[in-house]
Design a protein around this motif. Structure first.
Motif, PDB file in Angstrom:
ATOM      1  N   LYS A  48      26.142  59.105  35.345  1.00  0.00           N
ATOM      2  CA  LYS A  48      25.649  59.030  33.965  1.00  0.00           C
ATOM      3  C   LYS A  48      24.152  58.775  33.924  1.00  0.00           C
ATOM      4  O   LYS A  48      23.402  59.503  33.275  1.00  0.00           O
ATOM      5  CB  LYS A  48      26.356  57.892  33.203  1.00  0.00           C
ATOM      6  N   GLU A  63      22.872  52.299  28.879  1.00  0.00           N
ATOM      7  CA  GLU A  63      23.600  51.033  28.750  1.00  0.00           C
ATOM      8  C   GLU A  63      22.730  49.935  28.137  1.00  0.00           C
ATOM      9  O   GLU A  63      22.554  48.877  28.735  1.00  0.00           O
ATOM     10  CB  GLU A  63      24.101  50.578  30.128  1.00  0.00           C
ATOM     11  N   VAL A 109      24.861  63.708  48.409  1.00  0.00           N
ATOM     12  CA  VAL A 109      25.617  63.277  47.227  1.00  0.00           C
ATOM     13  C   VAL A 109      25.257  64.183  46.058  1.00  0.00           C
ATOM     14  O   VAL A 109      24.093  64.277  45.677  1.00  0.00           O
ATOM     15  CB  VAL A 109      25.245  61.821  46.858  1.00  0.00           C
ATOM     16  N   ALA A 117      25.191  63.899  42.779  1.00  0.00           N
ATOM     17  CA  ALA A 117      25.325  62.844  41.764  1.00  0.00           C
ATOM     18  C   ALA A 117      25.626  63.445  40.399  1.00  0.00           C
ATOM     19  O   ALA A 117      26.382  62.881  39.617  1.00  0.00           O
ATOM     20  CB  ALA A 117      24.056  62.007  41.706  1.00  0.00           C
ATOM     21  N   THR A 141      21.995  59.135  36.254  1.00  0.00           N
ATOM     22  CA  THR A 141      21.266  60.236  36.867  1.00  0.00           C
ATOM     23  C   THR A 141      21.095  61.381  35.881  1.00  0.00           C
ATOM     24  O   THR A 141      20.003  61.946  35.750  1.00  0.00           O
ATOM     25  CB  THR A 141      22.007  60.704  38.134  1.00  0.00           C
ATOM     26  N   HIS A 164      29.420  52.609  30.162  1.00  0.00           N
ATOM     27  CA  HIS A 164      30.678  52.728  30.910  1.00  0.00           C
ATOM     28  C   HIS A 164      31.803  52.113  30.089  1.00  0.00           C
ATOM     29  O   HIS A 164      32.936  52.038  30.527  1.00  0.00           O
ATOM     30  CB  HIS A 164      30.555  52.066  32.285  1.00  0.00           C
ATOM     31  N   SER A 176      31.696  53.618  37.066  1.00  0.00           N
ATOM     32  CA  SER A 176      30.468  53.346  37.811  1.00  0.00           C
ATOM     33  C   SER A 176      30.267  54.378  38.913  1.00  0.00           C
ATOM     34  O   SER A 176      31.206  54.757  39.601  1.00  0.00           O
ATOM     35  CB  SER A 176      30.568  51.944  38.418  1.00  0.00           C
ATOM     36  N   GLY A 177      29.054  54.864  39.030  1.00  0.00           N
ATOM     37  CA  GLY A 177      28.746  55.837  40.075  1.00  0.00           C
ATOM     38  C   GLY A 177      29.107  57.260  39.710  1.00  0.00           C
ATOM     39  O   GLY A 177      29.074  58.153  40.557  1.00  0.00           O
TER      40      GLY A 177
HETATM   41  N1  LIG Z   1      18.306  57.392  44.985  1.00  0.00           N
HETATM   42  C1  LIG Z   1      19.564  57.703  45.328  1.00  0.00           C
HETATM   43  N2  LIG Z   1      19.849  58.148  46.570  1.00  0.00           N
HETATM   44  C2  LIG Z   1      21.109  58.470  46.924  1.00  0.00           C
HETATM   45  N3  LIG Z   1      22.156  58.397  46.103  1.00  0.00           N
HETATM   46  C3  LIG Z   1      21.955  57.962  44.844  1.00  0.00           C
HETATM   47  C4  LIG Z   1      20.648  57.598  44.390  1.00  0.00           C
HETATM   48  N4  LIG Z   1      20.737  57.208  43.100  1.00  0.00           N
HETATM   49  C5  LIG Z   1      22.032  57.325  42.765  1.00  0.00           C
HETATM   50  N5  LIG Z   1      22.778  57.796  43.809  1.00  0.00           N
HETATM   51  C6  LIG Z   1      24.213  58.060  43.790  1.00  0.00           C
HETATM   52  O1  LIG Z   1      24.484  58.931  42.734  1.00  0.00           O
HETATM   53  C7  LIG Z   1      25.702  58.589  42.100  1.00  0.00           C
HETATM   54  C8  LIG Z   1      25.505  58.452  40.613  1.00  0.00           C
HETATM   55  O2  LIG Z   1      24.676  57.323  40.346  1.00  0.00           O
HETATM   56  P1  LIG Z   1      24.350  56.857  38.869  1.00  0.00           P
HETATM   57  O3  LIG Z   1      23.348  55.765  38.961  1.00  0.00           O
HETATM   58  O4  LIG Z   1      23.992  58.025  38.046  1.00  0.00           O
HETATM   59  O5  LIG Z   1      25.732  56.259  38.385  1.00  0.00           O
HETATM   60  P2  LIG Z   1      26.131  55.694  36.963  1.00  0.00           P
HETATM   61  O6  LIG Z   1      27.151  56.580  36.413  1.00  0.00           O
HETATM   62  O7  LIG Z   1      24.939  55.445  36.149  1.00  0.00           O
HETATM   63  O8  LIG Z   1      26.822  54.327  37.367  1.00  0.00           O
HETATM   64  P3  LIG Z   1      26.711  52.880  36.647  1.00  0.00           P
HETATM   65  O9  LIG Z   1      27.671  52.870  35.534  1.00  0.00           O
HETATM   66  O10 LIG Z   1      27.149  51.968  37.750  1.00  0.00           O
HETATM   67  O11 LIG Z   1      25.295  52.675  36.245  1.00  0.00           O
HETATM   68  C9  LIG Z   1      26.205  57.342  42.788  1.00  0.00           C
HETATM   69  O12 LIG Z   1      27.231  57.707  43.663  1.00  0.00           O
HETATM   70  C10 LIG Z   1      25.011  56.820  43.531  1.00  0.00           C
HETATM   71  O13 LIG Z   1      25.423  56.222  44.724  1.00  0.00           O
END
Ligand SMILES: Nc1ncnc2c1ncn2[C@@H]1O[C@H](COP(=O)(O)OP(=O)(O)OP(=O)(O)O)[C@@H](O)[C@H]1O
Ligand SMILES: [Mg+2]
Lengths: 298, 366
Positions: B45, B162, B19, B21, B47, B195, B41-42
C-alpha cells in the motif's frame, strides 16, 4: 483526570520512602569532594599558565612558587607590540587558516555525509571505509607525499595549501560524525520537503542543515581545532618567512636551545587560547539536544 | 483537482529473490473521488502511494495525474500533497511556518500565505497553536498540522498514508469523520492508505484491496462486503471476519454438520463444471442465527462469548467431517448463550452464502 486522582488516593502511604533522587549526606559529600578534586586537577595547569604569564621570565620557575612575584602585564605588552616576532601576523594567519579550514571542511563533510546517509551509490562502503583508514596514518608519514602534491599544485608555502592539508585530516572524521548525525534525522522529513516542492539540494539546505546544527557545531569546532593548534604540517608547508608563520609555529621562538622564556610563552599561550574559547562559546549555543523532536508522532 | 491512473505500474525491489512490492497495478481514480487502499501489512500500500507521490521509482508501467504521464516527474512537479504516517513535520518551524512552507517555496506573497494558513488553521481548530513548534503539540494536534500542511496547498491530489494510526481509538473515530467531511467539502481527489478495514469501509467512495502487491478487488464498500471477488477479500473485509470453511459438496448443496445447505443454481453449475467436490463456504457472522432445537441446524459448542453491548459474538466449535471448525455467530446482546452450552445454528438466508473456489479462491456465487 478523575481516575488518576482516585488511584493516587488509593495508594496507602505505608512507610516514608526516600525518593530515588535523594542521596544520603555522606554520599553527597563524597561525591562533591570527588568532583571538586577532579575539577582542580583539570583546571590547575591552565591556572598556573595564567599566573606565570604575568611573571617576568626570570621569576617564572622558582624553587618556592608564589602566586605573584614582580607580576605585571609586561609579557603581554611585549608580545603584542611585536618585540618577540610578528605575533599579530601569526595570529592573523592562524585565524585565517583555521576559519578557512572550518568553512571548507564543514561544507565538504556535510555534503558528503548527507550523500552517504541518504543515497545509495556504488562505492559507498569503500568510500566510508577509506575515510576510516586514512585516519590511521601518522602525520609524519604524510608530510613528504603531501609536500609533493602541494608542490605539483603550486600551492607549496601558501596558506590555502595548508588549509587543504588540514581538510584531508578534518573532512574524513567530520564526514563520519555528520553522517551519524544525519542518520538520526527521519528521512520522512526529506520526503515531506520533496513533496512540498524542494529540490534535493533544497532539502539538504533548508531542512537537514538547520536540523543538524548541533552536529555541525561539533564538527566546526573540531575542524577549527585541527587547524588552530597544529605544528608539524604548518612548519613543513608554510614558507619560513616570519610573517607567514602560524601561532603554533611562531611560539617556538620562545623555546630556544638553552633558554626558555617561560613568562612570554605563557602569555602567548593565553592569547592563543582566547580564540579557541571564543569559538567554543559561539558553538556551544547550538549544542542543544532534541532539535528534531516533534517531527514524528512521539 | 485531477483524476489519477495507475497503468500496469510495478515497483520491484532488488534482492534475492526480487520483491514485487507492487505488481502491475491498474487503477483509475476519478476526479474528486476518495479511494482507500487497504490490505494487510507488507501488501504494498505505502509503496503504491509513494509511487504516485514520486518518492518511489516506477519500474514498469506508468502513472498519470490529470491525464498527464508523470512517471518520470519529480515530486515537486506533481502537484500532490501527502500526509505521512509519522506526520513528518518540520521540527524547526512553527506550526504556521510548517503549513505555509510549500506556498513560500512557490513564491506566494506573505499576506496571502498568512491568510490561507489562518483559514486552514480555523478549519482544523489550530489557531491557538500557530506560533508553537511541533514538539509542543500533542499527537492529535500534530496530526492536524500535517493535514493542514496538505490543505493549505490546495493540491490536485491528497495522499494519506495511515494518518490515523498513531491516534487513540476515540480520536481516531472523530478524525476519521473529520477527514471524510473535509474531503467532501474540498472535493479533492484523495488516495488514503490504511490497514484498518473499518476506516476503509467508512471513508472511501471506493476501496481497493491489495495483497502481496496484487490488486484483489476495487469497488464500493457495499459491493466489497456483499460480493467479495475472492476468499481473501471476503476474509479481510468485515469485523469479525467472515466464517470461511472448506466443506464437501453434494448434489444438493454444501454439507455442513448434519445439514446440507442448499446452494444457488449458478454456483452449483460452476462448481460441477470445474469438477469440484469441495468448496470454500463463506458466511458472515450476522448471516447466521441461533435457532430452537426443533429446527434444522449445526450443533455448536460455545467456547467464547464476546459481549459488545448491542450484540454479542458467539465463538464455537462445529464438527465438519472429521475436524472441528470454529464459527462466529452474531447474536442479540441481551440473551447470549452461556459458555459450554450446545446451541443450534442455522443460515438466515441462502442468498447470503458466499462460495469460493477451494484452491484459487475465486468467487463461484453470483
Ligand atoms: N526499500 C525496500 N527494499 C526492499 N523491499 C522493500 C522496500 N520497501 C518495502 N519493501 C517491501 O515491499 C513490500 C511492500 O511494502 P509496503 O511498505 O508498501 O507495505 P505496506 O502495505 O505499506 O505495509 P504496512 O501496512 O505495514 O505499512 C514489503 O514486503 C516490504 O518488505
Ligand atoms: Mg505502509
Amino acid at each position: 483526570m478523575t481516575v488518576e486522582a482516585a488511584s493516587l488516593k488509593a495508594v496507602p502511604a505505608t512507610r516514608p520512602q526516600r525518593k530515588r533522587s535523594e542521596r544520603s549526606k555522606a554520599a553527597s559529600i563524597a561525591l562533591h569532594a570527588a568532583l571538586v578534586i577532579a575539577s582542580l586537577i583539570a583546571v590547575f595547569p591552565v591556572f598556573w599558565v595564567l599566573v606565570t604569564s604575568f611573571k617576568p621570565d626570570a621569576r617564572a620557575v622558582e624553587t618556592t612558587p608564589t602566586l605573584f612575584n614582580e607580576s605585571s602585564v609586561d609579557n603581554y605588552v611585549r608580545i603584542l607590540s611585536g618585540d618577540k616576532g610578528d605575533f599579530l601576523a601569526w595570529f592573523g594567519n592562524s585565524v585565517l587558516i583555521a576559519l578557512m579550514t572550518t568553512v571548507i571542511a564543514v561544507f565538504l563533510s556535510a555534503t558528503t555525509g548527507y550523500a552517504a546517509s541518504r543515497f545509495r551509490f556504488p562505492g559507498k562502503r569503500s568510500l566510508m571505509l577509506s575515510f576510516l583508514v586514512v585516519q590511521m596514518f601518522p602525520f609524519a608519514v604524510l608530510i613528504v607525499p603531501l609536500y609533493n602534491i602541494l608542490l605539483a599544485l603550486g600551492l607549496q608555502g601558501t596558506s590555502f595549501g595548508l588549509v587543504l592539508v588540514y581538510c584531508t585530516t578534518a573532512v574524513p572524521f567530520c564526514t563520519y560524525m555528520l553522517k551519524g548525525y544525519f542518520d538520526t534525522i527521519p528521512t520522512d522529513i526529506d520526503e515531506a520537503g520533496r513533496v512540498d516542492g524542494l529540490s534535493p539540494f533544497g532539502v539538504f539546505w533548508r531542512l537537514v542543515m538547520p536540523l543538524a546544527r548541533p552536529g555541525l557545531a561539533v564538527t566546526a569546532f573540531y575542524a577549527f581545532l585541527t587547524a588552530w593548534g597544529e605544528v608539524a604540517f604548518a612548519s613543513a608547508f608554510l614558507s619560513a618567512a616570519d610573517e607567514s608563520k602560524t601561532l603554533a609555529v611562531g611560539l617556538q621562538v620562545f623555546v630556544q636551545q638553552n633558554r626558555t622564556e617561560w613568562g612570554h610563552l605563557a602569555a602567548a599561550s593565553i592569547l592563543v587560547a582566547v580564540p579557541a574559547i571564543a569559538v567554543f562559546y559561539l558553538v556551544q549555543r547550538f549544542l542543544v539536544t532534541g532539535l528534531s523532536s516533534g517531527a514524528v508522532k512521539g | 483537482m485531477a483524476e489519477v491512473a495507475y497503468v500496469k505500474a510495478s515497483r520491484i525491489f532488488s534482492g534475492n529473490p526480487p520483491v514485487r512490492a507492487v505488481d502491475e497495478l491498474s487503477l483509475d481514480v476519478s476526479d474528486g473521488e476518495f479511494l482507500v487502499l487497504v490490505g494487510p501489512s507488507g501488501s504494498g500500500k505505502s509503496t503504491a502511494l509513494r509511487m504516485l507521490a514520486g518518492l518511489e521509482d516506477v519500474d514498469e508501467g506508468a502513472i498519470k495525474i490529470g491525464g498527464k504521464d508523470v512517471t518520470n516527474v519529480p515530486p515537486k512537479g506533481r502537484d500532490i500533497a501527502m500526509v505521512f504516517q509519522s506526520y513528518a513535520l518540520y521540527p524547526h518551524m512553527t506550526v504556521a511556518e510548517n503549513m505555509g512552507f510549500a506556498l513560500k517555496l512557490r513564491g506566494v506573497n506573505k499576506a496571502e500565505i498568512k491568510e490561507k494558513v489562518a483559514e486552514a488553521a480555523k478549519m482544523l481548530d489550530l489557531t491557538k497553536y500557530l506560533e508553537r513548534k511541533p514538539k509542543a503539540l500533542s499527537g492529535g494536534q500534530r496530526q492536524r498540522v500535517a493535514m493542514g500542511r496538505a490543505i493549505v496547498r490546495e493540491p490536485s491530489v491528497f495522499l494519506m498514508d495511515e494518518p490515523l494510526s498513531n491516534l487513540d481509538a476515540k480520536l481516531r473515530v472523530e478524525t476519521r469523520a473529520n477527514i471524510a467531511a473535509l474531503q467532501q467539502r474540498l472535493g479533492t481527489t484523495t488516495i488514503y492508505v490504511t490497514h484498518d478495514q473499518v476506516e476503509a469501509m467508512t471513508m472511501g467512495h471506493r476501496v481497493a484491496v491489495l495483497k502481496d502487491g496484487l490488486l484483489q478487488q476495487c469497488d464500493t464498500p457495499r459491493a466489497l462486503y456483499d460480493k467479495p471477488a475472492n476468499a481473501f477479500v471476503a476474509g479481510f473485509m468485515g469485523s469479525p471476519a467472515m466464517n470461511l470453511k472448506t466443506v464437501p459438496l453434494t448434489s444438493e448443496g454444501a454439507k455442513l454438520d448434519g445439514i446440507v445447505v442448499p446452494l444457488e443454481r449458478h454456483a452449483m453449475d460452476t462448481a460441477s463444471a470445474e469438477g469440484l467436490n469441495e468448496v470454500t463456504f463463506g458466511i458472515r457472522p450476522e448471516s447466521l442465527a441461533l435457532v430452537g432445537s426443533q429446527h434444522h441446524g449445526m450443533e455448536m459448542t460455545v467456547e467464547l462469548v464476546e459481549e459488545l453491548g448491542a450484540d454479542a459474538l458467539v465463538h464455537g466449535a462445529v464438527r465438519i467431517g472429521a475436524s472441528s471448525e470454529r464459527f462466529v455467530v452474531r447474536v442479540d446482546g441481551r440473551t447470549p448463550p452461556t459458555l459450554g452450552q450446545t446451541v443450534k445454528v442455522a443460515v438466515r438466508d441462502a442468498t447470503e452464502i458466499h462460495l469460493f473456489h477451494p484452491e484459487s479462491g475465486f468467487r463461484l456465487t453470483n
